[in-house]
Scaffold this active site. Sequence first.
Site, mmCIF file in Angstrom:
data_model
loop_
_atom_site.group_PDB
_atom_site.id
_atom_site.type_symbol
_atom_site.label_atom_id
_atom_site.label_comp_id
_atom_site.label_asym_id
_atom_site.label_seq_id
_atom_site.Cartn_x
_atom_site.Cartn_y
_atom_site.Cartn_z
ATOM 1 N N ASN A 164 -5.907 31.017 16.698
ATOM 2 C CA ASN A 164 -5.366 32.358 16.966
ATOM 3 C C ASN A 164 -6.450 33.428 16.996
ATOM 4 O OD1 ASN A 164 -2.668 32.151 17.484
ATOM 5 N ND2 ASN A 164 -1.991 32.542 15.394
ATOM 6 N N THR A 165 -7.633 33.115 16.418
ATOM 7 C CA THR A 165 -8.705 34.125 16.426
ATOM 8 C C THR A 165 -9.081 34.487 17.858
ATOM 9 O OG1 THR A 165 -9.475 33.134 14.372
ATOM 10 C CG2 THR A 165 -10.944 34.726 15.415
ATOM 11 N N GLY A 171 -8.960 44.385 15.685
ATOM 12 C CA GLY A 171 -10.183 44.595 14.926
ATOM 13 C C GLY A 171 -10.079 44.078 13.509
ATOM 14 N N GLU A 377 -2.200 46.987 19.022
ATOM 15 C CA GLU A 377 -1.768 48.166 18.290
ATOM 16 C C GLU A 377 -2.801 49.294 18.416
ATOM 17 O OE1 GLU A 377 0.011 47.101 14.558
ATOM 18 O OE2 GLU A 377 -1.413 48.368 13.525
ATOM 19 N N ARG A 380 -1.925 52.342 20.445
ATOM 20 C CA ARG A 380 -1.191 53.432 19.784
ATOM 21 C C ARG A 380 -2.139 54.196 18.858
ATOM 22 N NH1 ARG A 380 2.708 50.393 16.843
ATOM 23 N NH2 ARG A 380 1.820 48.512 17.756
ATOM 24 N N ARG A 401 4.076 47.937 11.491
ATOM 25 C CA ARG A 401 4.659 47.236 12.642
ATOM 26 C C ARG A 401 6.065 46.706 12.386
ATOM 27 N NH1 ARG A 401 -0.109 42.767 13.105
ATOM 28 N NH2 ARG A 401 -1.205 44.524 13.996
ATOM 29 N N HIS A 503 4.429 37.192 15.391
ATOM 30 C CA HIS A 503 2.986 37.425 15.412
ATOM 31 C C HIS A 503 2.241 36.760 14.273
ATOM 32 C CE1 HIS A 503 -0.679 39.367 16.501
ATOM 33 N NE2 HIS A 503 -0.728 40.134 15.437
ATOM 34 N N HIS A 504 2.750 36.880 13.055
ATOM 35 C CA HIS A 504 1.965 36.391 11.912
ATOM 36 C C HIS A 504 2.909 35.833 10.861
ATOM 37 C CE1 HIS A 504 -1.894 36.571 9.610
ATOM 38 N NE2 HIS A 504 -1.055 36.488 8.588
ATOM 39 N N GLY A 546 -5.192 44.447 11.592
ATOM 40 C CA GLY A 546 -6.615 44.474 11.270
ATOM 41 C C GLY A 546 -6.935 43.709 9.993
ATOM 42 N N ALA A 548 -5.778 40.578 9.335
ATOM 43 C CA ALA A 548 -5.872 39.118 9.525
ATOM 44 C C ALA A 548 -7.321 38.712 9.752
ATOM 45 C CB ALA A 548 -5.015 38.674 10.708
ATOM 46 N N VAL A 549 -8.045 39.499 10.553
ATOM 47 C CA VAL A 549 -9.442 39.132 10.826
ATOM 48 C C VAL A 549 -10.262 39.289 9.541
ATOM 49 C CG1 VAL A 549 -11.429 39.476 12.316
ATOM 50 C CG2 VAL A 549 -9.156 39.759 13.247
#
Length: 568
Positions: A164-165, A171, A377, A380, A401, A503-504, A546, A548-549
């Site tokens: 998924n990365t 970011g 995102e 926005r 979210r 998404h996650h 932001g 997750a990374v």
Amino acid sequence: NQEKPATEGAAAAGKFTPGTYEGVSKGHGGEIKATVTVSADKIESIEITADGETGSIGDGAVAQLTADIINTQSLAVDAVSGASESSAGIIEAVSLALEKAGANIADLKDPANRLIVEQTKQEDLNVDIVIVGSGGAGLSAAIEAKEAGKSVVILEQMPIIGGNTNRATGGLNAAETTIQEENGIKDSKQTFYEDTLKGGHDINDPELLRTLVDHAPDAIYWLNDMGAGISRVSLSGGATNPRIHTPADGSAIGPVVVNVLSQKLKELEVDILLNSKAVKLIEQDGAVVGVEAIDKNENPFKVNAKAVILATGGFGANSEMVVQYRPELEGFSTTNHAGATGSGIVMAQEVGADLMQIEQIQIHPTTDPESGYMFTEGLRGDGAILVNKEGKRFTNELLTRDVVSQNILKQTDKMAYLITNQEMVDENASLAKYIKEGYATKGDDLSLLASELGIDAAALEATLKTYTQYVKDGKDTEFERAHLTQSLEAGPYYAIPVTPGIHHTMGGVKIDTKTHVLKPDGHAIAGLYAAGEITGGVHGGNRIGGNAVADIIVFGRIAGQTAAAELK
Ligand code: MEZ
């Protein structure tokens, strides 16, 4: 290695001029490049680059691909994650490369000329540490473990690395960084901690969250030391201050991360076995001592190891598992790559791992209603607004979210439009890419945009006029959006239709701050570590964009360091 033919028929001698050739297809949802290496009568390898993702097509897949070129049928191989819809492009690119190699494609269609593709069998391996999964967490763990002097191998079930990365766009969050300082942004680790806890509905594991926050700046410096070039800071939903760090031009962070980490692993000579799926953890005397796997040709093999690091990601692409834990999410599309199946969670459970908050699954507000493709995102954060089919704003676009998703689901047809303008396109490479790929409708002015969308022009114009005034006044009296950065006063305008998609998966295997996998009694399972989306607790009930990374780099590194340090 044991050789066996995968396709029928004999290869005619002298089919190709040996060498490496490139073919490019531009007409099928973006540019797809095939780099094909051939010997006189055989395709040796095929590398596909699509959408910034690079992948090799393995032996079995080559057989499938050549068969598809021969039969001009649709391609069954997900050679590059998300590329199955681009299969016509892959076939075209490979065909063009093969033509340059002197092949007569019409000739190849003759069943008598089918290509023989040799298949190999992966031998059993003995290493210090086996890492399952090659997303950001697995790659980071591998670098740390190898740099600590251990022998390491990575197993990846997909035909390409990155998981998924590869798809991460927005970011990496961190507070009190030198980059924020250089951009004049005041922030603190404590505010980052509190925003994440609040966004996560106060159920995040406090120690895991503190570890994330404390180590996040170093994650960025570590990536930048390898050449990531992360230097821009933007806003994500639920963040009090700008802290989502991106590449300089605002382009997607994921491919950059995968690229620098994999380059480093090449230098360190760490092997990554693609199309190699771990199916079971091997146990001995209560400790995990390796994995049973199957290779790209479905032959079983074992990796005997002193430690196993699970970095297999979440289960956002496994709709059965999603529905098992959250029945109301049936029918939602996903932003995830096809390998996010939760296989590591199941393997860990089989050896007694505890699960944590497994039912916490996030939907991302802005995904393509047709394909589930995610629009960051960051749009926005940089100034885009959301309007409904009635041409009206209905939410503060910068809320977390979970809230924005629920607000979109309340609108007509459960969808909305992300509205941006040319000025934003010129400043954001991700947005420019979405437009180039055909996701947006353009209107030179708002009335033309409304008529293209089939919505009320007067309502849309009134909405934008009011919003522009909010930006000028520095106050959104309707929805209390902070950070009013773009007046959106001038066209041309763009509208991207969006709806929420899975998404996650925030829940998963329970770990401690050193990434030991824990049993329900709180004791660690000897030899077993986990990092990244496979784990639960860091993000609680709703992940902030932001994080997750940040999670995969911080905990991936810790897993590699801990496993290496604890090897006897
Ligand atoms: O962290 C994320 O999931 C993220 C920032 C996604 C995005 O919208 O880009």
